[in-house]
Write an enzyme that holds these catalytic residues in place. Structure first.
Site, PDB file in Angstrom:
ATOM      1  N   LEU A   1      23.235 -38.871  36.338  1.00  0.00           N
ATOM      2  CA  LEU A   1      23.610 -39.338  35.047  1.00  0.00           C
ATOM      3  C   LEU A   1      22.433 -38.814  34.124  1.00  0.00           C
ATOM      4  O   LEU A   1      21.221 -39.180  34.523  1.00  0.00           O
ATOM      5  CB  LEU A   1      23.618 -40.847  34.894  1.00  0.00           C
ATOM      6  CG  LEU A   1      24.104 -41.584  33.787  1.00  0.00           C
ATOM      7  CD1 LEU A   1      25.593 -41.062  33.384  1.00  0.00           C
ATOM      8  CD2 LEU A   1      24.195 -42.971  33.525  1.00  0.00           C
ATOM      9  N   ASP A   2      22.503 -38.001  33.363  1.00  0.00           N
ATOM     10  CA  ASP A   2      21.809 -37.310  32.778  1.00  0.00           C
ATOM     11  C   ASP A   2      20.407 -37.935  31.826  1.00  0.00           C
ATOM     12  O   ASP A   2      20.898 -39.200  31.505  1.00  0.00           O
ATOM     13  CB  ASP A   2      22.159 -36.217  31.454  1.00  0.00           C
ATOM     14  CG  ASP A   2      22.910 -35.131  32.058  1.00  0.00           C
ATOM     15  OD1 ASP A   2      22.767 -34.763  33.134  1.00  0.00           O
ATOM     16  OD2 ASP A   2      23.683 -34.537  31.075  1.00  0.00           O
ATOM     17  N   PRO A   3      19.117 -37.507  31.887  1.00  0.00           N
ATOM     18  CA  PRO A   3      18.374 -38.405  31.305  1.00  0.00           C
ATOM     19  C   PRO A   3      18.501 -39.044  29.717  1.00  0.00           C
ATOM     20  O   PRO A   3      18.276 -40.020  29.252  1.00  0.00           O
ATOM     21  CB  PRO A   3      17.145 -37.589  31.138  1.00  0.00           C
ATOM     22  CG  PRO A   3      17.143 -36.813  32.337  1.00  0.00           C
ATOM     23  CD  PRO A   3      18.768 -36.369  32.253  1.00  0.00           C
ATOM     24  N   LEU A   4      19.275 -38.216  28.998  1.00  0.00           N
ATOM     25  CA  LEU A   4      19.841 -38.475  27.614  1.00  0.00           C
ATOM     26  C   LEU A   4      20.820 -39.674  27.648  1.00  0.00           C
ATOM     27  O   LEU A   4      21.676 -39.928  26.741  1.00  0.00           O
ATOM     28  CB  LEU A   4      20.149 -37.441  26.873  1.00  0.00           C
ATOM     29  CG  LEU A   4      19.010 -36.535  26.345  1.00  0.00           C
ATOM     30  CD1 LEU A   4      19.126 -35.547  25.466  1.00  0.00           C
ATOM     31  CD2 LEU A   4      17.846 -37.544  25.744  1.00  0.00           C
ATOM     32  N   ALA A   5      21.567 -39.941  28.887  1.00  0.00           N
ATOM     33  CA  ALA A   5      22.646 -40.701  28.859  1.00  0.00           C
ATOM     34  C   ALA A   5      22.112 -41.989  29.564  1.00  0.00           C
ATOM     35  O   ALA A   5      21.280 -42.187  30.369  1.00  0.00           O
ATOM     36  CB  ALA A   5      23.546 -40.088  29.644  1.00  0.00           C
TER      37      ALA A   5
END
Length: 334
Positions: A48-52
């Site tokens: 899960l992306d850092p920005l998510a």
């Protein structure tokens, strides 16, 4: 001043549904929780992306054998799109590439609905350069940071449903249900192009993965504020990732044979995936306390093991005395 002694790690079995915070990678989140739990063996269920933000199931001990189930499962996201602007990365982290006017016609509910409907079903996506997909052993985002463009083959994904949650001025919020491997940034860009004004993703929250949701999820901040005994209560049964699979319950003699990897004859219809249980040594056939043995599939009247737990893992879960996940579909003991 000497450092405090390192705390010994524990053999834990189960799943913590983490509500991942913004700005933290999946692996960073895993390692922080693993240290808090003092867990010997742990793994997460897909990046899960850092920005998510949002749902990140973390597996411990025996549950790591089923992490691929969550990785392969359908996903659900709340995606927030900023219309009229495109970026180098397809999200708010990238540099602004182009700005276009957002017309009243582009953001009316009918236009947004039509744009979303154009991407329902099986579609092809070209993975973005700013992704963790590997090329010759390196993540694509590493090449992108060096200004190198790598040719990527299109991949087929499935968009099951898109519901419009909000459509205000130049911001659109969507509830997206999709197959594994779907790049929501790419979907956001494509919807923006369909509307004629471009778009990029400004927020993304995962709300579901297979049969689990944010219900029962815990934040890292809350975990950090708990005592160890309270943290242990956040550990869900190892089979929670299989909670939408049919159940097969074996008698004690059949359970022992199944754990050795032997196929068993069953009077049940074919099934691509089932979870298999045996009786609890103390609670007997109480369905809330049966012991998870592993996963299997059924073909032509045979129960064929897929992933088996070891006797040590079974004993470890018995020691934790955690009830099993609820049944998706009951089946008679055999």
């Amino acid at each position: 001043m000497s450092k405090p002694p390192r705390q010994p790690r524990r053999q834990l079995h189960g799943v913590i549904l983490l509500d991942k915070p913004l700005g933290l990678s999946s692996n960073d989140a895993l390692q922080k929780v693993r240290r808090l739990m003092r867990a010997e063996k742990a793994g997460h269920t897909g990046t899960l992306d850092p920005l998510a933000t949002g749902l990140l199931p973390l597996c411990f001990g025996a549950a790591t054998k089923f992490s691929q189930v969550s990785l392969d499962a359908d996903k659900r996201y709340t995606a927030t799109l900023k219309l009229g602007q495109t970026t180098t990365t397809g999200d708010a982290e990238g540099e602004l590439v182009q700005t276009r006017p957002v017309t009243t016609e582009a953001v009316n509910p009918q236009s947004v609905r039509a744009a979303c409907d154009a991407f329902l079903g099986d579609i092809e996506q070209i993975p973005p350069m700013h992704s963790a997909l590997k090329h010759q052993g390196r993540a694509l985002y590493e090449y992108a940071r060096e200004g190198v463009e790598i040719e990527r083959a299109a991949r087929q994904v499935t968009i099951h449903a898109i519901d419009i949650l909000r459509c205000d001025d130049d911001v659109v919020e969507l509830d997206v249900r999709c197959s594994k491997g779907t790049y929501i940034r790419t979907l956001a860009e494509d919807i923006g192009e369909r509307l004629g004004c471009g778009a990029h993703l400004i927020a993304l929250r995962r709300t579901g993965s297979g049969g689990v949701t944010l219900q029962g999820a815990v934040t890292l901040e809350v975990l950090q504020g708990m005592s160890e005994s309270d943290r242990d209560t956040c550990l869900l049964p190892a089979d929670v990732l299989l909670s939408d699979w049919p159940v097969v319950t074996l008698t004690e003699p059949e359970a022992a044979r199944f754990l050795t990897g032997l196929r068993r004859r069953v009077k049940l219809p074919d099934a691509a995936q089932v979870r298999v249980y045996g009786p609890h040594p103390v609670h007997g056939d109480d369905p809330a306390w049966r012991v998870l043995l592993g996963s299997a599939h059924i073909k032509a009247g045979e129960l064929i093991p897929t992933r088996l737990l070891s006797p040590a893992e079974v004993q470890g879960m018995l020691t934790q005395s955690a009830p099993v996940a609820p049944e998706a579909e009951a089946s008679p003991a055999i």
